[in-house]
Design a protein around this motif. Structure first.
Motif, mmCIF file in Angstrom:
data_model
loop_
_atom_site.group_PDB
_atom_site.id
_atom_site.type_symbol
_atom_site.label_atom_id
_atom_site.label_comp_id
_atom_site.label_asym_id
_atom_site.label_seq_id
_atom_site.Cartn_x
_atom_site.Cartn_y
_atom_site.Cartn_z
ATOM 1 N N CYS A 35 0.847 -1.193 0.000
ATOM 2 C CA CYS A 35 0.000 0.000 0.000
ATOM 3 C C CYS A 35 0.876 1.234 0.000
ATOM 4 C CB CYS A 35 -0.920 -0.013 1.231
ATOM 5 S SG CYS A 35 -1.932 1.459 1.428
ATOM 6 N N ILE A 36 0.466 2.258 -0.750
ATOM 7 C CA ILE A 36 1.185 3.533 -0.739
ATOM 8 C C ILE A 36 0.187 4.661 -0.523
ATOM 9 C CG2 ILE A 36 2.997 2.681 -2.267
ATOM 10 C CD1 ILE A 36 1.678 4.283 -4.533
ATOM 11 N N SER A 37 0.684 5.793 -0.027
ATOM 12 C CA SER A 37 -0.129 6.995 0.100
ATOM 13 C C SER A 37 -0.027 7.816 -1.179
ATOM 14 C CB SER A 37 0.330 7.835 1.297
ATOM 15 O OG SER A 37 -0.002 7.194 2.512
ATOM 16 N N VAL A 38 -1.112 8.443 -1.561
ATOM 17 C CA VAL A 38 -1.167 9.256 -2.770
ATOM 18 C C VAL A 38 -1.600 10.662 -2.391
ATOM 19 C CG1 VAL A 38 -2.252 9.553 -5.028
ATOM 20 C CG2 VAL A 38 -1.768 7.249 -4.178
ATOM 21 N N ASN A 39 -0.878 11.648 -2.859
ATOM 22 C CA ASN A 39 -1.236 13.047 -2.642
ATOM 23 C C ASN A 39 -1.843 13.639 -3.908
ATOM 24 O OD1 ASN A 39 -0.242 13.188 0.047
ATOM 25 N ND2 ASN A 39 1.849 13.422 -0.743
ATOM 26 N N GLY A 40 -2.743 14.572 -3.733
ATOM 27 C CA GLY A 40 -3.351 15.222 -4.887
ATOM 28 C C GLY A 40 -4.446 16.177 -4.456
ATOM 29 N N TYR A 41 -5.362 16.450 -5.383
ATOM 30 C CA TYR A 41 -6.450 17.390 -5.098
ATOM 31 C C TYR A 41 -7.769 16.635 -5.054
ATOM 32 C CZ TYR A 41 -9.430 21.484 -5.142
ATOM 33 O OH TYR A 41 -10.358 22.441 -4.800
ATOM 34 N N GLY A 42 -8.537 16.883 -3.991
ATOM 35 C CA GLY A 42 -9.865 16.289 -3.856
ATOM 36 C C GLY A 42 -10.938 17.367 -3.853
ATOM 37 N N LYS A 43 -11.988 17.134 -4.622
ATOM 38 C CA LYS A 43 -13.108 18.083 -4.668
ATOM 39 C C LYS A 43 -13.988 17.843 -3.447
ATOM 40 C CE LYS A 43 -13.232 18.491 -9.730
ATOM 41 N NZ LYS A 43 -14.026 18.285 -10.967
ATOM 42 N N ILE A 106 -11.660 9.250 -10.528
ATOM 43 C CA ILE A 106 -11.072 10.460 -11.089
ATOM 44 C C ILE A 106 -12.062 11.620 -11.097
ATOM 45 C CG2 ILE A 106 -11.723 9.992 -13.484
ATOM 46 C CD1 ILE A 106 -8.393 11.525 -12.243
ATOM 47 N N GLY A 107 -13.329 11.335 -10.888
ATOM 48 C CA GLY A 107 -14.332 12.400 -10.891
ATOM 49 C C GLY A 107 -14.066 13.466 -9.852
ATOM 50 N N ASN A 108 -13.478 13.060 -8.711
ATOM 51 C CA ASN A 108 -13.209 14.061 -7.665
ATOM 52 C C ASN A 108 -11.852 13.871 -6.980
ATOM 53 O OD1 ASN A 108 -14.012 11.743 -6.075
ATOM 54 N ND2 ASN A 108 -16.130 12.472 -6.285
ATOM 55 N N HIS A 109 -10.956 13.045 -7.558
ATOM 56 C CA HIS A 109 -9.599 12.859 -7.031
ATOM 57 C C HIS A 109 -8.593 13.036 -8.176
ATOM 58 C CE1 HIS A 109 -11.922 10.798 -3.894
ATOM 59 N NE2 HIS A 109 -10.849 10.862 -3.092
ATOM 60 N N GLN A 130 -13.117 20.697 -15.573
ATOM 61 C CA GLN A 130 -14.368 20.892 -16.296
ATOM 62 C C GLN A 130 -15.428 19.840 -15.975
ATOM 63 O OE1 GLN A 130 -13.122 21.032 -20.400
ATOM 64 N NE2 GLN A 130 -12.610 23.227 -20.304
ATOM 65 N N PHE A 131 -15.085 18.833 -15.159
ATOM 66 C CA PHE A 131 -16.092 17.837 -14.772
ATOM 67 C C PHE A 131 -17.208 18.501 -13.964
ATOM 68 C CE2 PHE A 131 -12.829 14.133 -14.605
ATOM 69 C CZ PHE A 131 -13.015 13.910 -15.958
ATOM 70 N N PRO A 132 -18.451 17.988 -14.078
ATOM 71 C CA PRO A 132 -19.467 18.375 -13.091
ATOM 72 C C PRO A 132 -19.018 17.921 -11.706
ATOM 73 C CG PRO A 132 -20.463 17.287 -14.988
ATOM 74 C CD PRO A 132 -18.977 17.091 -15.111
ATOM 75 N N PHE A 133 -19.688 18.406 -10.681
ATOM 76 C CA PHE A 133 -19.334 18.073 -9.314
ATOM 77 C C PHE A 133 -20.238 16.933 -8.838
ATOM 78 C CE2 PHE A 133 -19.051 19.858 -4.718
ATOM 79 C CZ PHE A 133 -18.116 18.887 -4.404
ATOM 80 N N TRP A 134 -19.637 15.809 -8.522
ATOM 81 C CA TRP A 134 -20.392 14.713 -7.926
ATOM 82 C C TRP A 134 -19.495 13.950 -6.976
ATOM 83 C CZ3 TRP A 134 -17.955 13.899 -12.569
ATOM 84 C CH2 TRP A 134 -17.278 12.693 -12.749
ATOM 85 N N LYS A 135 -20.122 13.191 -6.081
ATOM 86 C CA LYS A 135 -19.382 12.364 -5.136
ATOM 87 C C LYS A 135 -19.958 10.953 -5.154
ATOM 88 C CE LYS A 135 -17.597 15.836 -1.933
ATOM 89 N NZ LYS A 135 -17.480 16.242 -0.511
ATOM 90 N N GLY A 136 -19.575 10.165 -4.163
ATOM 91 C CA GLY A 136 -20.021 8.782 -4.123
ATOM 92 C C GLY A 136 -21.521 8.639 -4.038
ATOM 93 N N SER A 137 -22.217 9.661 -3.511
ATOM 94 C CA SER A 137 -23.674 9.605 -3.396
ATOM 95 C C SER A 137 -24.328 9.417 -4.762
ATOM 96 C CB SER A 137 -24.202 10.875 -2.732
ATOM 97 O OG SER A 137 -23.769 12.026 -3.437
#
Length: 452
Positions: A35-43, A106-109, A130-137
């Motif tokens: 397992c590794i940790s991943v850094n980035g941007y989350g919406k 990839i929609g929000n990560h 440019q993606f719409p905003f959605w989450k797991g819901s």
């Protein structure tokens, strides 16, 4: 700043995303899982659709190697969610964020390293923005797809259209900056939404979904940013309109099928229209007309709609009092029930013809029933000093007559109609009455007013 040390996180039970990520990585290591940790941007909380993504990271998650390949997961978001101002965390297990498919993740990560997307080809930063905003819901509710696929929508003369597809029939609501300026139609396994903006500028569209009959609240599933440069001043959504509009799987489940108007908006040139449904359940109907543009009195709301019902069909004749935008509301209750009528659906009816001015229909009493048909006169207000021919189909009755200043009988013709002529001279009202076999009492059926 909270520690991201796994032992400190485990001891305190508190941590930010980096703490969750490091603790999960440590647990996997002890279990012999790569397992590794991943850094980035989350919406996450505070994100606005279409905003530029900064270069610096704001979130951390993990990748695990299982059964010969890498998988993505976010234990922070899988554990719960924060409020909009990030001041409170609510624990709520969300399985969606564990071993999520990369095309959905990839929609929000957006990871700092493109290879951590686990996608080929990879998604660019601009595409992600440019993606719409959605989450797991979105996927937890059983939704599958949406259109447009870009988060920023440019309106065309103040209108935008959105389509959502799902695995099953769901209920939806929406708002645009807290308002309901739109027409939403439920379709099989999805919905279609037309938004009519009332002012230029930037707008936020939010869409919510819920399982039918669920005791849970609507869940936010999708967000867009709308940019409007022009407004159609002729299209106004009445406040009295209820979404969804028009026939749908809800009306089908209630027992109404094969609608004559399958679309939710009806445009009429002459101010008249006739709606019909085939009925597969025994129902009683009630209809009313409403508008924000003119005052609809209690005498008008039901008398601009005339109902005719047979054993397997209901027909609703509508005559508008003037040009404008109207809402036709349909209510039902089971045959034989004494309970109040339940709201079922409504239509939006639009007429731009300034010459339209239809009178009310005659008032119907409770005895106006199934298989009764009024051929003429359909005008509820009759001219004075005029001979008016009447023609009605009223089965299984012994007598039919007019009641004014005197009683005037109608004749049963060999064509199966009750017919006759009545002079309006000297009458203020004319009431059509019926008498059944083996009874001496008369029952009121229809009431007409004679103009002064």
């Amino acid at each position: 700043m909270r520690s991201s040390d796994p032992e400190e996180i485990l001891r305190s039970g508190k941590g930010v995303c980096a703490g969750y990520s490091s603790l999960f990585q440590d647990m996997c290591s002890r279990a012999g899982i790569t397992c590794i940790s991943v850094n980035g941007y989350g919406k996450g909380a505070g994100y606005q659709v279409g905003q530029k993504i900064p270069d610096e990271s704001n979130h951390a998650w993990n990748m695990v190697f299982l059964e010969g390949r890498w998988h993505l997961l976010d234990s922070t978001w899988g554990a719960g969610n924060t409020s909009e101002n990030s001041s409170k965390f609510t624990f709520m297990y969300n399985e969606f964020y564990f071993l999520t498919h990369p095309a959905l993740f990839i929609g929000n990560h957006y990871p700092d390293k493109k290879e951590h997307q686990l996608l080929q080809p990879t998604v660019s930063r601009k595409q992600f923005e440019q993606f719409p905003f959605w989450k797991g819901s979105f996927y937890n509710c059983g939704l599958l797809a949406f259109h447009p696929e870009t988060g920023i929508i440019y309106s065309e003369n103040g209108k935008v259209s959105v389509i959502v597809e799902s695995q099953q029939d769901l209920q939806y609501i929406f708002d645009v900056n807290g308002n309901k300026h739109g027409v939403m139609k439920l379709v099989k396994c999805g919905m279609e939404l037309d938004v009519y903006l009332q002012r230029t500028g930037d707008h936020e569209l939010s869409i919510y979904a819920m399982q039918p009959g669920s005791s849970n609240k609507y869940t936010w599933v999708l967000g867009y940013k709308i940019i409007c440069t022009a407004v159609d001043a002729t299209m106004r959504i009445p406040k009295c309109l209820n979404n969804p509009v028009g026939p749908s799987w809800i009306t089908e489940e209630a027992g109404l099928v094969e609608p004559s108007y399958p679309e939710p908006v009806i445009h009429t040139v002459d101010g008249r229209c006739t709606l019909s449904f085939k009925t597969i359940k025994d129902l009683n109907f009630l209809c009313s007309l409403d508008s924000d543009e003119i005052k609809i009195t209690s005498n008008m709301e039901r008398r601009h709609v005339f109902l005719t019902q047979t054993h397997d069909k209901v027909e609703m004749k509508v005559q508008l009092p003037s040009q404008g935008t109207y809402v036709l509301k349909i209510y039902i209750r089971p045959e034989g029930s004494k309970s109040s009528y339940d709201y079922l659906c409504n239509y939006l009816i639009i007429c731009t013809n300034p010459s339209v001015k239809w009178p009310v229909f005659p008032m119907t009493y409770d005895q106006w029933g199934r298989n009764f048909e009024l051929v003429h006169p359909l005008e509820g207000v009759l001219p004075k000093n005029t001979n008016i021919p009447f023609k009605l189909r009223i089965p299984d009755v012994t007598k039919v007559c007019f009641k004014g200043n005197t009683f005037i009988p109608l004749t049963f013709s060999n064509r199966g109609y009750w017919e006759g002529t009545c002079s309006t001279t000297g009458h203020e009202k004319l009431i059509v009455m019926i008498q059944y076999n083996n009874t001496n009492s008369w029952q009121y059926l229809l009431e007409y007013t004679v103009s002064k």
